[in-house]
Motif scaffolding. Structure first.
Motif, PDB file in Angstrom:
ATOM      1  N   VAL A   1       0.913  -1.174  -0.099  1.00  0.00           N
ATOM      2  CA  VAL A   1      -0.076   0.019   0.319  1.00  0.00           C
ATOM      3  C   VAL A   1       1.020   1.248  -0.084  1.00  0.00           C
ATOM      4  CG1 VAL A   1      -1.950   1.219   1.664  1.00  0.00           C
ATOM      5  CG2 VAL A   1      -2.336  -1.079   1.481  1.00  0.00           C
ATOM      6  N   MET A   2       1.620   1.056   0.877  1.00  0.00           N
ATOM      7  CA  MET A   2       2.483   2.675   0.894  1.00  0.00           C
ATOM      8  C   MET A   2       3.470   2.637  -0.588  1.00  0.00           C
ATOM      9  SD  MET A   2       3.717   2.008   5.010  1.00  0.00           S
ATOM     10  CE  MET A   2       4.854   4.110   5.026  1.00  0.00           C
ATOM     11  N   VAL A   3       3.727   1.535  -1.242  1.00  0.00           N
ATOM     12  CA  VAL A   3       4.708   1.740  -1.830  1.00  0.00           C
ATOM     13  C   VAL A   3       3.906   1.575  -2.909  1.00  0.00           C
ATOM     14  CG1 VAL A   3       5.825   0.891  -3.536  1.00  0.00           C
ATOM     15  CG2 VAL A   3       6.849   0.292  -1.403  1.00  0.00           C
ATOM     16  N   ILE A   4       3.267   1.246  -3.504  1.00  0.00           N
ATOM     17  CA  ILE A   4       1.540   2.383  -4.183  1.00  0.00           C
ATOM     18  C   ILE A   4       1.782   3.412  -4.367  1.00  0.00           C
ATOM     19  CG2 ILE A   4      -0.604   2.044  -5.166  1.00  0.00           C
ATOM     20  CD1 ILE A   4      -0.234  -0.870  -4.681  1.00  0.00           C
ATOM     21  N   ILE A   5       1.169   3.888  -3.197  1.00  0.00           N
ATOM     22  CA  ILE A   5       0.885   5.576  -2.696  1.00  0.00           C
ATOM     23  C   ILE A   5       2.490   6.457  -3.181  1.00  0.00           C
ATOM     24  CG2 ILE A   5       0.330   7.601  -1.427  1.00  0.00           C
ATOM     25  CD1 ILE A   5      -1.453   4.866   0.230  1.00  0.00           C
ATOM     26  N   ASN A   6       3.435   5.913  -2.856  1.00  0.00           N
ATOM     27  CA  ASN A   6       4.630   6.557  -3.522  1.00  0.00           C
ATOM     28  C   ASN A   6       5.821   5.718  -3.370  1.00  0.00           C
ATOM     29  OD1 ASN A   6       6.763   7.833  -3.350  1.00  0.00           O
ATOM     30  ND2 ASN A   6       6.260   8.892  -1.169  1.00  0.00           N
ATOM     31  N   PRO A   7       6.043   5.400  -4.520  1.00  0.00           N
ATOM     32  CA  PRO A   7       6.971   3.998  -4.415  1.00  0.00           C
ATOM     33  C   PRO A   7       8.541   4.657  -4.797  1.00  0.00           C
ATOM     34  CG  PRO A   7       5.581   4.781  -6.848  1.00  0.00           C
ATOM     35  CD  PRO A   7       5.303   5.817  -5.630  1.00  0.00           C
ATOM     36  N   LEU A   8       8.488   6.129  -3.955  1.00  0.00           N
ATOM     37  CA  LEU A   8       9.972   6.420  -4.025  1.00  0.00           C
ATOM     38  C   LEU A   8      10.750   6.465  -2.882  1.00  0.00           C
ATOM     39  CD1 LEU A   8       9.855  10.264  -5.292  1.00  0.00           C
ATOM     40  CD2 LEU A   8      10.661   8.025  -6.600  1.00  0.00           C
ATOM     41  N   VAL A   9       9.281   5.740  -1.510  1.00  0.00           N
ATOM     42  CA  VAL A   9       9.792   5.014  -0.439  1.00  0.00           C
ATOM     43  C   VAL A   9      10.941   4.349  -0.150  1.00  0.00           C
ATOM     44  CG1 VAL A   9       7.967   6.425   0.589  1.00  0.00           C
ATOM     45  CG2 VAL A   9       7.152   3.473   0.594  1.00  0.00           C
ATOM     46  N   LEU A  10      10.797   3.184  -0.827  1.00  0.00           N
ATOM     47  CA  LEU A  10      11.072   1.612  -0.576  1.00  0.00           C
ATOM     48  C   LEU A  10      12.431   2.145  -1.050  1.00  0.00           C
ATOM     49  CD1 LEU A  10      10.663  -1.382  -0.927  1.00  0.00           C
ATOM     50  CD2 LEU A  10      11.080  -0.803  -3.386  1.00  0.00           C
ATOM     51  N   ALA A  11      13.049   3.255  -2.205  1.00  0.00           N
ATOM     52  CA  ALA A  11      14.154   3.347  -2.792  1.00  0.00           C
ATOM     53  C   ALA A  11      15.006   4.766  -1.774  1.00  0.00           C
ATOM     54  CB  ALA A  11      14.796   3.465  -3.631  1.00  0.00           C
ATOM     55  N   PHE A  12      14.308   5.561  -1.446  1.00  0.00           N
ATOM     56  CA  PHE A  12      14.885   6.485  -0.799  1.00  0.00           C
ATOM     57  C   PHE A  12      14.644   7.386   0.580  1.00  0.00           C
ATOM     58  CE2 PHE A  12      14.367   6.926  -5.341  1.00  0.00           C
ATOM     59  CZ  PHE A  12      15.717   7.323  -5.446  1.00  0.00           C
ATOM     60  N   ASP A  13      13.080   6.425   1.237  1.00  0.00           N
ATOM     61  CA  ASP A  13      12.891   7.184   2.572  1.00  0.00           C
ATOM     62  C   ASP A  13      13.636   5.896   3.031  1.00  0.00           C
ATOM     63  OD1 ASP A  13      11.288   7.612   5.051  1.00  0.00           O
ATOM     64  OD2 ASP A  13       9.623   7.313   3.954  1.00  0.00           O
ATOM     65  N   VAL A  14      14.883   6.629   4.432  1.00  0.00           N
ATOM     66  CA  VAL A  14      15.699   5.816   5.269  1.00  0.00           C
ATOM     67  C   VAL A  14      14.148   5.358   6.443  1.00  0.00           C
ATOM     68  CG1 VAL A  14      17.334   5.127   7.129  1.00  0.00           C
ATOM     69  CG2 VAL A  14      17.607   6.241   4.560  1.00  0.00           C
ATOM     70  N   GLY A  15      13.881   5.894   6.802  1.00  0.00           N
ATOM     71  CA  GLY A  15      12.419   5.674   8.427  1.00  0.00           C
ATOM     72  C   GLY A  15      11.928   5.075   7.393  1.00  0.00           C
TER      73      GLY A  15
END
Length: 223
Positions: free
Chosen positions: A132-146
């Protein structure tokens, strides 16, 4: 919601010293921007920075408290939906960081599973939440350390901790304030996030294992 957050911060500011007020604000609302450089460095050295980053534990405390409160004057069916709405409000109020969004989605899945008499699988919930989180914002997978730290720490607790507990024969209620449980939880989470800590921050504090064992048992009462 932001007015409520500011109101809580004002109460802390009037009740505690500046450093204590900032620590309490971080513990309850996940805001750590007000720490001075010296104190931030101490949190880093002792591996306790995560205490001022909202996580699943904060969400579980909110849900437990609300369910108990709503149970006095609402039917459980309505209390559950109101609790989910309150959790969404809490996430927005605290800034919707990756760790708290992850925890809120998983908690909602748990509540809905209980409401519909379905089995709850934490492993399935982790996968569904990440999707769900990656679909909403795919960038979190590679760039969101949190995002990365939150999921890796959780996976460490789910998969590594049981192996450590079994190896050392650790029970859930073992030790004063469950210190053995806190020890294996900390070791499991630290092992899981170690690659991110080293590659993103270039720093790992072995002292964090000791400090977290000493502190984690008191966090519920502090909150």
């Amino acid at each position: 919601l932001f007015n409520v957050r500011d109101f809580v911060q004002d109460i802390f500011a009037r009740s505690f010293s500046p450093r204590q007020a900032t620590l309490m604000t971080g513990l309850i609302l996940g805001k750590s921007g007000g720490f001075d450089k010296e104190f931030s460095e101490k949190l880093k050295i002792t591996g306790t920075t995560h205490l001022v980053a909202l996580s699943g534990y904060n969400i579980s405390m909110v849900i437990t408290g609300l369910l108990y409160a709503f149970a006095f004057f609402l039917h459980r069916r309505y209390a559950v939906w109101l609790c989910i709405f309150a959790v969404v409000c809490f996430v927005i109020m605290t800034g919707a960081e990756a760790s708290v969004v992850r925890a809120a989605i998983m908690a909602t899945i748990l509540i809905l599973a209980e409401r519909t008499s379905r089995m709850y699988s934490v492993r399935n919930a982790v996968v569904a939440t990440a999707c769900v989180m990656v679909i909403i914002n795919p960038l979190v997978l590679a760039f969101d350390v949190g995002f990365q730290l939150s999921f890796l720490a959780l996976l460490g607790i789910i998969y590594v901790k049981p192996a450590i507990d079994a190896f050392f024969n650790v029970k859930d209620d073992a030790g004063f304030l469950g210190w053995r449980k806190n020890l294996t939880t900390t070791i499991a989470a630290q092992l899981a996030v170690l690659p991110i800590l080293l590659t993103s921050f270039g720093f790992f504090s072995p002292l964090s294992i000791v400090t977290n064992v000493l502190l984690l048992g008191f966090i519920p009462y502090t909150m």
